[in-house]
Design a protein around this motif. Sequence first.
Motif, PDB file in Angstrom:
ATOM      1  N   ALA A   1      -1.382  60.291   1.535  1.00 52.07           N
ATOM      2  CA  ALA A   1      -0.683  59.009   1.689  1.00 52.07           C
ATOM      3  C   ALA A   1      -0.787  58.233   0.388  1.00 52.07           C
ATOM      4  O   ALA A   1      -1.551  57.287   0.257  1.00 52.07           O
ATOM      5  CB  ALA A   1      -1.277  58.211   2.851  1.00 52.07           C
ATOM      6  N   GLY A   2      -0.023  58.687  -0.604  1.00 55.21           N
ATOM      7  CA  GLY A   2       0.073  57.977  -1.877  1.00 55.21           C
ATOM      8  C   GLY A   2       1.289  57.076  -1.834  1.00 55.21           C
ATOM      9  O   GLY A   2       1.540  56.399  -0.830  1.00 55.21           O
ATOM     10  N   THR A   3       2.094  57.050  -2.903  1.00 53.46           N
ATOM     11  CA  THR A   3       3.320  56.247  -2.930  1.00 53.46           C
ATOM     12  C   THR A   3       4.191  56.594  -1.735  1.00 53.46           C
ATOM     13  O   THR A   3       4.664  55.744  -0.996  1.00 53.46           O
ATOM     14  CB  THR A   3       4.095  56.509  -4.240  1.00 53.46           C
ATOM     15  OG1 THR A   3       3.226  56.201  -5.331  1.00 53.46           O
ATOM     16  CG2 THR A   3       5.332  55.657  -4.322  1.00 53.46           C
TER      17      THR A   3
ATOM     18  N   GLY B   1      -8.582  42.042  -3.952  1.00 54.28           N
ATOM     19  CA  GLY B   1      -8.449  43.483  -4.148  1.00 54.28           C
ATOM     20  C   GLY B   1      -8.043  44.183  -2.862  1.00 54.28           C
ATOM     21  O   GLY B   1      -7.978  43.571  -1.786  1.00 54.28           O
ATOM     22  N   TYR B   2      -7.790  45.492  -2.972  1.00 48.27           N
ATOM     23  CA  TYR B   2      -7.362  46.267  -1.797  1.00 48.27           C
ATOM     24  C   TYR B   2      -8.428  46.274  -0.703  1.00 48.27           C
ATOM     25  O   TYR B   2      -8.104  46.170   0.480  1.00 48.27           O
ATOM     26  CB  TYR B   2      -7.026  47.709  -2.202  1.00 48.27           C
ATOM     27  CG  TYR B   2      -5.637  47.862  -2.777  1.00 48.27           C
ATOM     28  CD1 TYR B   2      -4.522  47.918  -1.949  1.00 48.27           C
ATOM     29  CD2 TYR B   2      -5.437  47.946  -4.152  1.00 48.27           C
ATOM     30  CE1 TYR B   2      -3.237  48.061  -2.473  1.00 48.27           C
ATOM     31  CE2 TYR B   2      -4.159  48.094  -4.685  1.00 48.27           C
ATOM     32  CZ  TYR B   2      -3.068  48.142  -3.842  1.00 48.27           C
ATOM     33  OH  TYR B   2      -1.805  48.279  -4.365  1.00 48.27           O
ATOM     34  N   ALA B   3      -9.691  46.419  -1.079  1.00 47.34           N
ATOM     35  CA  ALA B   3     -10.759  46.468  -0.067  1.00 47.34           C
ATOM     36  C   ALA B   3     -10.797  45.158   0.721  1.00 47.34           C
ATOM     37  O   ALA B   3     -10.920  45.163   1.957  1.00 47.34           O
ATOM     38  CB  ALA B   3     -12.107  46.738  -0.728  1.00 47.34           C
TER      39      ALA B   3
ATOM     40  N   ILE C   1      -1.479  69.232  17.320  1.00 52.73           N
ATOM     41  CA  ILE C   1      -2.181  68.495  16.266  1.00 52.73           C
ATOM     42  C   ILE C   1      -3.480  67.906  16.813  1.00 52.73           C
ATOM     43  O   ILE C   1      -3.473  66.914  17.541  1.00 52.73           O
ATOM     44  CB  ILE C   1      -1.282  67.389  15.677  1.00 52.73           C
ATOM     45  CG1 ILE C   1      -0.006  68.022  15.090  1.00 52.73           C
ATOM     46  CG2 ILE C   1      -2.028  66.584  14.610  1.00 52.73           C
ATOM     47  CD1 ILE C   1       1.028  67.033  14.617  1.00 52.73           C
ATOM     48  N   GLU C   2      -4.595  68.538  16.469  1.00 48.38           N
ATOM     49  CA  GLU C   2      -5.899  68.073  16.942  1.00 48.38           C
ATOM     50  C   GLU C   2      -6.793  67.586  15.816  1.00 48.38           C
ATOM     51  O   GLU C   2      -7.721  66.831  16.047  1.00 48.38           O
ATOM     52  CB  GLU C   2      -6.606  69.205  17.700  1.00 48.38           C
ATOM     53  CG  GLU C   2      -5.905  69.581  18.998  1.00 48.38           C
ATOM     54  CD  GLU C   2      -6.574  70.737  19.711  1.00 48.38           C
ATOM     55  OE1 GLU C   2      -7.496  71.358  19.129  1.00 48.38           O
ATOM     56  OE2 GLU C   2      -6.172  71.026  20.852  1.00 48.38           O
ATOM     57  N   LYS C   3      -6.509  68.066  14.594  1.00 44.43           N
ATOM     58  CA  LYS C   3      -7.374  67.711  13.467  1.00 44.43           C
ATOM     59  C   LYS C   3      -6.517  67.505  12.223  1.00 44.43           C
ATOM     60  O   LYS C   3      -5.620  68.301  11.956  1.00 44.43           O
ATOM     61  CB  LYS C   3      -8.395  68.831  13.224  1.00 44.43           C
ATOM     62  CG  LYS C   3      -9.539  68.428  12.299  1.00 44.43           C
ATOM     63  CD  LYS C   3     -10.509  69.579  12.091  1.00 44.43           C
ATOM     64  CE  LYS C   3     -11.384  69.785  13.325  1.00 44.43           C
ATOM     65  NZ  LYS C   3     -12.372  70.872  13.128  1.00 44.43           N
ATOM     66  N   ILE C   4      -6.790  66.437  11.507  1.00 46.28           N
ATOM     67  CA  ILE C   4      -6.063  66.128  10.270  1.00 46.28           C
ATOM     68  C   ILE C   4      -7.055  66.168   9.113  1.00 46.28           C
ATOM     69  O   ILE C   4      -8.065  65.455   9.131  1.00 46.28           O
ATOM     70  CB  ILE C   4      -5.401  64.731  10.352  1.00 46.28           C
ATOM     71  CG1 ILE C   4      -4.356  64.706  11.478  1.00 46.28           C
ATOM     72  CG2 ILE C   4      -4.766  64.358   9.018  1.00 46.28           C
ATOM     73  CD1 ILE C   4      -3.832  63.321  11.810  1.00 46.28           C
ATOM     74  N   HIS C   5      -6.782  67.005   8.116  1.00 46.61           N
ATOM     75  CA  HIS C   5      -7.611  67.071   6.913  1.00 46.61           C
ATOM     76  C   HIS C   5      -6.933  66.237   5.827  1.00 46.61           C
ATOM     77  O   HIS C   5      -5.712  66.332   5.647  1.00 46.61           O
ATOM     78  CB  HIS C   5      -7.722  68.509   6.388  1.00 46.61           C
ATOM     79  CG  HIS C   5      -8.398  69.458   7.317  1.00 46.61           C
ATOM     80  ND1 HIS C   5      -9.446  70.256   6.936  1.00 46.61           N
ATOM     81  CD2 HIS C   5      -8.179  69.771   8.625  1.00 46.61           C
ATOM     82  CE1 HIS C   5      -9.838  71.006   7.953  1.00 46.61           C
ATOM     83  NE2 HIS C   5      -9.070  70.721   8.991  1.00 46.61           N
ATOM     84  N   ALA C   6      -7.697  65.454   5.090  1.00 44.43           N
ATOM     85  CA  ALA C   6      -7.122  64.664   4.001  1.00 44.43           C
ATOM     86  C   ALA C   6      -8.162  64.458   2.917  1.00 44.43           C
ATOM     87  O   ALA C   6      -9.372  64.498   3.181  1.00 44.43           O
ATOM     88  CB  ALA C   6      -6.632  63.309   4.522  1.00 44.43           C
ATOM     89  N   GLY C   7      -7.688  64.242   1.702  1.00 42.67           N
ATOM     90  CA  GLY C   7      -8.584  63.818   0.628  1.00 42.67           C
ATOM     91  C   GLY C   7      -8.893  62.343   0.825  1.00 42.67           C
ATOM     92  O   GLY C   7      -8.049  61.586   1.328  1.00 42.67           O
ATOM     93  N   LYS C   8     -10.097  61.925   0.435  1.00 40.70           N
ATOM     94  CA  LYS C   8     -10.450  60.503   0.581  1.00 40.70           C
ATOM     95  C   LYS C   8      -9.873  59.750  -0.612  1.00 40.70           C
ATOM     96  O   LYS C   8     -10.532  59.542  -1.635  1.00 40.70           O
ATOM     97  CB  LYS C   8     -11.970  60.323   0.678  1.00 40.70           C
ATOM     98  CG  LYS C   8     -12.352  58.911   1.133  1.00 40.70           C
ATOM     99  CD  LYS C   8     -13.826  58.771   1.446  1.00 40.70           C
ATOM    100  CE  LYS C   8     -14.125  57.360   1.984  1.00 40.70           C
ATOM    101  NZ  LYS C   8     -15.552  57.188   2.309  1.00 40.70           N
TER     102      LYS C   8
ATOM    103  N   LEU D   1      -8.309  55.536   2.051  1.00 41.49           N
ATOM    104  CA  LEU D   1      -9.469  54.697   1.716  1.00 41.49           C
ATOM    105  C   LEU D   1      -9.562  53.501   2.667  1.00 41.49           C
ATOM    106  O   LEU D   1     -10.599  52.843   2.739  1.00 41.49           O
ATOM    107  CB  LEU D   1      -9.362  54.188   0.267  1.00 41.49           C
ATOM    108  CG  LEU D   1      -9.492  55.259  -0.827  1.00 41.49           C
ATOM    109  CD1 LEU D   1      -9.119  54.671  -2.185  1.00 41.49           C
ATOM    110  CD2 LEU D   1     -10.911  55.829  -0.872  1.00 41.49           C
ATOM    111  N   SER D   2      -8.481  53.210   3.393  1.00 41.82           N
ATOM    112  CA  SER D   2      -8.456  52.053   4.289  1.00 41.82           C
ATOM    113  C   SER D   2      -8.992  52.433   5.670  1.00 41.82           C
ATOM    114  O   SER D   2      -8.394  53.266   6.370  1.00 41.82           O
ATOM    115  CB  SER D   2      -7.019  51.528   4.438  1.00 41.82           C
ATOM    116  OG  SER D   2      -6.924  50.678   5.570  1.00 41.82           O
ATOM    117  N   PRO D   3     -10.110  51.812   6.124  1.00 41.09           N
ATOM    118  CA  PRO D   3     -10.634  52.099   7.475  1.00 41.09           C
ATOM    119  C   PRO D   3      -9.598  51.808   8.555  1.00 41.09           C
ATOM    120  O   PRO D   3      -9.497  52.543   9.544  1.00 41.09           O
ATOM    121  CB  PRO D   3     -11.849  51.175   7.591  1.00 41.09           C
ATOM    122  CG  PRO D   3     -12.248  50.873   6.180  1.00 41.09           C
ATOM    123  CD  PRO D   3     -10.974  50.859   5.390  1.00 41.09           C
ATOM    124  N   LEU D   4      -8.824  50.744   8.375  1.00 40.14           N
ATOM    125  CA  LEU D   4      -7.828  50.364   9.380  1.00 40.14           C
ATOM    126  C   LEU D   4      -6.755  51.457   9.500  1.00 40.14           C
ATOM    127  O   LEU D   4      -6.373  51.852  10.606  1.00 40.14           O
ATOM    128  CB  LEU D   4      -7.185  49.037   8.969  1.00 40.14           C
ATOM    129  CG  LEU D   4      -6.288  48.349   9.998  1.00 40.14           C
ATOM    130  CD1 LEU D   4      -6.321  46.839   9.775  1.00 40.14           C
ATOM    131  CD2 LEU D   4      -4.843  48.826   9.899  1.00 40.14           C
TER     132      LEU D   4
END
Length: 497
Positions: free
Chosen positions: A265-267, A329-331, A408-415, A420-423
Amino acid sequence: MANSYLLGFDVGSSSVKASLVNADSGKCVATAFYPEKEAPIMAVKAGWAEQDPQMWWDNAKLALKKIMADAGAKADEVKAIGISYQMHGLVCVDKDLHALRPAIIWCDSRAVPYGEKAFSDLGADLCLSHLLNSPGNFTAAKLAWVKENEPETYAKIYKVMLPGDYIAMRLSGVANTTVSGLSEGMFWDFKNNEVADFLMKYYGFDLSLIADIVPTFSVQSEVSAAAAAELGLKAGTPITYRGGDQPNNALSLNVLNPGEIAATAGTSGVVYGVLGDVNYDPKSRVNTFAHVNHNPASKDGTRLGVLLCINGTGILNAWTHRNITPEIGYAEMNDLAATVPIGSEGVTVIPFGNGAERVLENREIGCSINGLNFNKHSKAHLVRAAQEGIVFSFCYGMEIMQQMGMNIEKIHAGKANMFLSPLFRDTLAGVSGATIELYDTDGSVGAAKGAGIGAGIYATANEAFASLEKLQVIEPDAAHRDEYLSAYARWKETLKK
């Protein structure tokens, strides 16, 4: 004791990244990318996007030089090379293997009418059952544009290739390609397991334009003496893997089997899932390509990558930050959004403000904010609703993938990026019901490990990715499931209107 390294290149449209991975530990020991500011994209006319393939090569050389120096690595310690690359581009080379014109890259839209006309003339049934997609704006349609608009250039073409094929060719002096690559260009017939002869004939392309086909994981070619001298590598070093950026991202996350999902989930945002049988979306809202481990020769070897792309994801989050909360900032922006309950108390954001969306059958409906009450809602509501809108667009596309038979039971992603957003993470898990696993990896490291598989240094993908570091697991929040689903249902109703 000498080290054994695996070298991975990731040829993107913004930069070329190179990484060295220690083959024994599986750890990345050095990484670099060039240019450090975004690489230029030439737009001679509106909707066009081109890059000079020589620029990719020059940036690959710079990144390689830096990582070899940083790691103190010697040429003979590099045991295999893997390549990841921006998908759907067109590079045309002559008999001397020189590029005849700038590459027409993935985000160039000039070929859309050529793909649409082929789809109409050949018929949806033929295209979808054989190509699994409309010819669309993919590499074959781009070549049709060159044939019609630049006949003198077209007449000189010896081979057509994807960006990754070009880099492999510069390394080796040999032009070849893969089934996975051909499928993303619409050159592969899944029904007959061969080059799509009917589409080649329709466009008037000679079959000789297609480079020799090699397995994705194999000794595809070797570094030539000329390239070795230019790069400071050892002649004969094998090139043993290549994959488009999204299939390669899935490989980087060890997503290779039916039902497994890789997301970024970039641009823009991508959900890439693996399917174990030949299938397609009849409306072409998601695209289906051969995954890196697709093996048409084996009875159980079908591994297709179903690719959902949403243009309006991180770009909406960045717009929200720039225009609504520029002072933090984003955080802090994520913290602000979290002060508002699930569903943003009735505010709904439709996030499609970055051009036509394939998931909406190529309609361009724009971004809209709905349900705003001036007496109740604040910027915190807008920020939360924007992130929820992005998640809901992911889930909307994932429903299409589920209709194709994907569980779809599991989603793999880079952090990284939106993950990076908990929400964002909690909402995606909450609505989809899937567990999200976040990892520390990237495309060039994945390409290096792919090279290790192709060279036989690793016996299996599980061995190659044994060192893949899982950073975090997000489980769906069962207690708030109804609230998430209610907000998503409202979003879908708004979209329908």
